[in-house]
Design a protein around this motif. Structure first.
Motif, PDB file in Angstrom:
ATOM      1  N   ARG A  34       0.832  -1.209   0.000  1.00 53.25           N
ATOM      2  CA  ARG A  34       0.000   0.000   0.000  1.00 53.25           C
ATOM      3  C   ARG A  34       0.863   1.254   0.000  1.00 53.25           C
ATOM      4  NH1 ARG A  34      -0.646   1.849   5.396  1.00 53.25           N
ATOM      5  NH2 ARG A  34       0.001   0.336   6.958  1.00 53.25           N
ATOM      6  N   ARG A  35       2.110   1.104   0.383  1.00 50.81           N
ATOM      7  CA  ARG A  35       3.066   2.208   0.304  1.00 50.81           C
ATOM      8  C   ARG A  35       4.470   1.622   0.461  1.00 50.81           C
ATOM      9  NH1 ARG A  35       4.865   3.812   5.420  1.00 50.81           N
ATOM     10  NH2 ARG A  35       3.714   2.885   7.166  1.00 50.81           N
ATOM     11  N   TYR A  36       5.478   2.502   0.441  1.00 48.94           N
ATOM     12  CA  TYR A  36       6.863   2.063   0.579  1.00 48.94           C
ATOM     13  C   TYR A  36       7.598   2.935   1.589  1.00 48.94           C
ATOM     14  CZ  TYR A  36       5.873  -0.441  -3.739  1.00 48.94           C
ATOM     15  OH  TYR A  36       5.311  -1.258  -4.676  1.00 48.94           O
ATOM     16  N   GLY A 612       4.325   5.599  -3.523  1.00 47.71           N
ATOM     17  CA  GLY A 612       3.656   5.538  -2.228  1.00 47.71           C
ATOM     18  C   GLY A 612       2.156   5.702  -2.304  1.00 47.71           C
ATOM     19  N   THR A 613       1.576   5.751  -3.500  1.00 51.14           N
ATOM     20  CA  THR A 613       0.123   5.879  -3.615  1.00 51.14           C
ATOM     21  C   THR A 613      -0.546   4.679  -2.977  1.00 51.14           C
ATOM     22  OG1 THR A 613       0.300   7.102  -5.661  1.00 51.14           O
ATOM     23  CG2 THR A 613      -1.802   6.058  -5.229  1.00 51.14           C
ATOM     24  N   GLN A 614      -1.508   4.913  -2.122  1.00 44.55           N
ATOM     25  CA  GLN A 614      -2.218   3.814  -1.488  1.00 44.55           C
ATOM     26  C   GLN A 614      -3.204   3.206  -2.463  1.00 44.55           C
ATOM     27  OE1 GLN A 614      -3.984   4.882   2.219  1.00 44.55           O
ATOM     28  NE2 GLN A 614      -2.082   5.562   3.115  1.00 44.55           N
TER      29      GLN A 614
END
Length: 649
Positions: A34-36, A612-614
């Motif tokens: 869902r992100r990094y 990082g877009t969820q």
């Protein structure tokens, strides 16, 4: 391949993965991050800036100590200056940090009374950090008992052993749009070497999601089946309209007219009813089902939650009771929480054709449910369902089925025309008569008391309120939690019933709380975004959204739509818990128009960083976002036409 067949995985982990709907290795690979977490080169303490993420390298020269309310503090320093790291409820910190060793602390810089500090930072020994510096670590959606490290190690191990999957896009399309292979995309989305690698992987997977959907929609539009369900008059609908204490809006009349004409055409209907929150889409859907029942055909409506399904069922029964057609149409409500004995009785009524109107959750598409002759499938809040679930309802018919999809998510025309170009569209802009526009306030922490004064005034007037929080428990970094906020309101409002609802609550308990709020027993409902969709409580006139800066614009607009559903003036208060102005809240304060908000959101997000877009979940996509990924969407549409032309040559 089943997850349980992987080497080294235990039964406990297998059961935890099942809670995330991961049962096969294919499910595992589609459980995208869902992100990094980024691991940048450490900076000097003197260069720390409030609101920014950073990493600090230093030697531990002090012991961490526990202060008031369980706040653990560690003072750190380097050649440039001093700062501190703070953690809530973490007494173990002082035991695991080794005195005299070098560490790297990473987190967001907070500032209070001119002093900068790191709140809830992660940390690791300097030599370990050096190994991952400038790389990205995926952060996955999890369930209680399963750590990100466990899931990451499992994915990484399988990726090493994985053979290249079969390519799903034509070689010419890959070359034409400079897309990496399917295998490389899967590896890089889970284990990217750097930000560029992650972007290339995401672009390939998003492109494929768009391509597959557009291709399927075009194919479905070109092969719409014959309409075996021609309708004639609908005296029951006419009677319902005569009995209503209000007139339909212009948009509702147009939508109903569009649908009636659809039912009379040679091919089955495929219509999107796109309406802003509170525009009266549900009534349009229910009237469409009544039309079918009047002509002795079955229809089914699938809603994303039990609360919403039950609400639709109650509204339908209220309409039919005035017409004397309850017994003839025999509407039923089928949801997952019903006892098996009760489900069995309902399934019999559906299979025999006794029930002409069926409302429920995904329970209505289970294998055990068979329809005598399904003619109309209605999907409510379609962005909550995957493509397979939406198709599953239509496939329950023995012959081609009319399909109506309802969405309250405003979609900019540029993307909407591509996604829904294969469907007929009814856009509903009007609001039912007698409803005053919601008054909005964008506030920060300094104005909090004003919001509470407004809340008290509305409670004393006999109204109800929603308090929305970003977290379930443990207030952190400006993000209020349901549990802590509910405690606070119980103390501040003795004698006022306060309820709590969040995703971790047992479904039966959740429905019970929501029912108590709908009946007026509960006056203040403290909740996460589980109430975002479809809850209808006309007596609720205030919604306070804590940490509104942490939500997306369209989600905030959906949440705001929980109030303003009755004749009384309603208010929405967006509380910005950041110390910086929030442009999206300023837009929401000025307008209630969902389409205007969608365009503003589109413009604000267009320049955003895709890293990082969820997961948006929109349209059932796992990664794609129809607003933020507009350029990829256009390319995918072009690729579908390219593939069709190539096939014709």
């Amino acid at each position: 391949m089943l997850i349980s067949e992987l080497d080294g995985i235990n039964k406990k982990t297998v059961n935890l993965l099942k809670k995330l709907k991961i049962e096969t290795t294919d499910d595992l690979l589609k459980h995208y991050p869902r992100r990094y977490e980024e691991h940048p080169f450490p900076i000097w303490i003197a260069d720390m800036k409030a609101g920014e993420k950073c990493s600090i390298y230093c030697r531990i020269n002090h012991r961490a100590y526990e202060g008031k309310k369980g706040l653990m503090t560690l003072n750190i320093e380097d050649q440039s200056g001093k700062t501190s790291c703070k953690w809530f409820h973490a007494p173990y910190i002082s035991k695991i940090l080794e005195y005299g060793s070098y560490y790297v602390f990473s987190g967001t810089v907070n500032e209070y009374l001119g002093r900068k500090y790191l709140m809830q930072p992660t940390f690791m020994k300097a030599e370990e950090y050096q190994k991952i510096m400038n790389s990205l670590t995926p952060v996955y959606p999890l369930t209680k008992g399963l750590t990100n490290e466990t899931l990451f190690k499992l994915v990484k191990k399988y990726l090493i052993e994985m053979e290249d999957p079969e390519e799903t896009l034509d070689a010419e399309i890959l070359k034409r749009y400079q897309l990496i292979s399917k295998g490389d995309a899967i590896r890089c989305i889970h284990y990217p070497a750097d930000a560029m690698c992650q972007r290339l992987a995401r672009r390939r997977l998003v492109f494929e999601e768009f391509y597959n959907l557009i291709f399927a929609l075009k194919d479905k539009a070109e092969h719409r089946g014959l309409n075996y369900y021609r309708i004639h008059d609908s005296p029951t609908m006419d009677k319902i309209l005569d009995e209503l204490p209000y007139d339909l809006t212009g948009s509702q009349k147009e939508a109903v007219s569009d649908i009636r004409k659809d039912f009379e055409k040679e091919l089955v209907a495929a219509r999107l009813v796109q309406g802003d929150v509170g525009s009266g889409k549900t009534l349009v859907a229910l009237l469409s089902m009544v039309i079918m029942a009047d002509n002795h055909f079955q229809s089914a409506l699938m809603a994303p939650t039990e609360v919403l399904a039950a609400q639709h069922y109650r509204e339908l029964c209220g309409l039919l009771e005035k017409t004397g057609k309850m017994e003839k149409f025999h509407p039923v409500l089928l949801t997952g929480s019903l006892q098996e004995k009760e489900k069995s009785k309902i399934r019999e009524k559906i299979a025999s054709g006794e029930s002409l109107i069926i409302i429920g959750t995904h329970a209505i598409i289970q294998d055990k449910v068979t329809y005598k002759d399904l003619a109309l499938a209605v999907i409510d809040e379609q962005h909550r369902f995957g493509v397979e679930q939406r198709d599953a309802l239509s496939k329950k018919g023995s012959r081609p089925v009319h399909t109506i999809i309802m969405t309250a998510t405003p979609i900019p025309r540029t993307t909407g025309n591509i996604i829904f170009g294969a469907m007929d569209i009814s856009i509903m802009r009007d609001k039912p008569a007698g409803r005053s526009p919601i008054i909005n306030y964008a506030m920060d922490e300094n104005n909090r008391e004003e919001s509470y004064n407004l809340l008290r005034k509305e409670l004393w007037a006999g109204h109800q309120a929603y308090i929305i929080c970003p977290m379930v428990s443990g207030d952190d970094d400006g993000k209020k939690s349901v549990e802590e906020t509910a405690k606070k309101f119980r103390m501040c409002y003795p004698g006022i019933e306060v309820g709590e609802v969040h995703g971790k609550l047992d479904p039966v308990k959740k429905n019970e709380v929501m029912s108590d709020f709908a009946s007026g027993k509960i006056k203040i409902l403290v909740a996460t975004t589980v109430v975002e969709v479809g809850v209808n409580v006309p007596n609720a006139t205030v919604i306070i959204i804590e940490g509104a800066n942490n939500f997306g614009m369209l989600q905030l607009h959906q949440l705001r739509g929980r109030v303003g559903r009755g004749k009384d003036q309603s208010y929405c208060i967006f509380i910005n818990t950041s110390d910086k102005p929030c442009e999206k809240l300023e837009v929401l304060e000025k307008t209630n128009d969902g389409f205007e908000i969608a365009e503003a959101d589109y413009n604000l997000r267009k320049a955003g960083n895709l890293l990082g877009t969820q997961q948006s979940g929109d349209m059932g996509f796992l990664l794609a976002d129809i607003v933020q990924d507009e350029e990829i969407l256009k390319e995918a549409e072009e690729a579908v036409y390219f593939a069709e032309e190539k096939g014709r040559v």
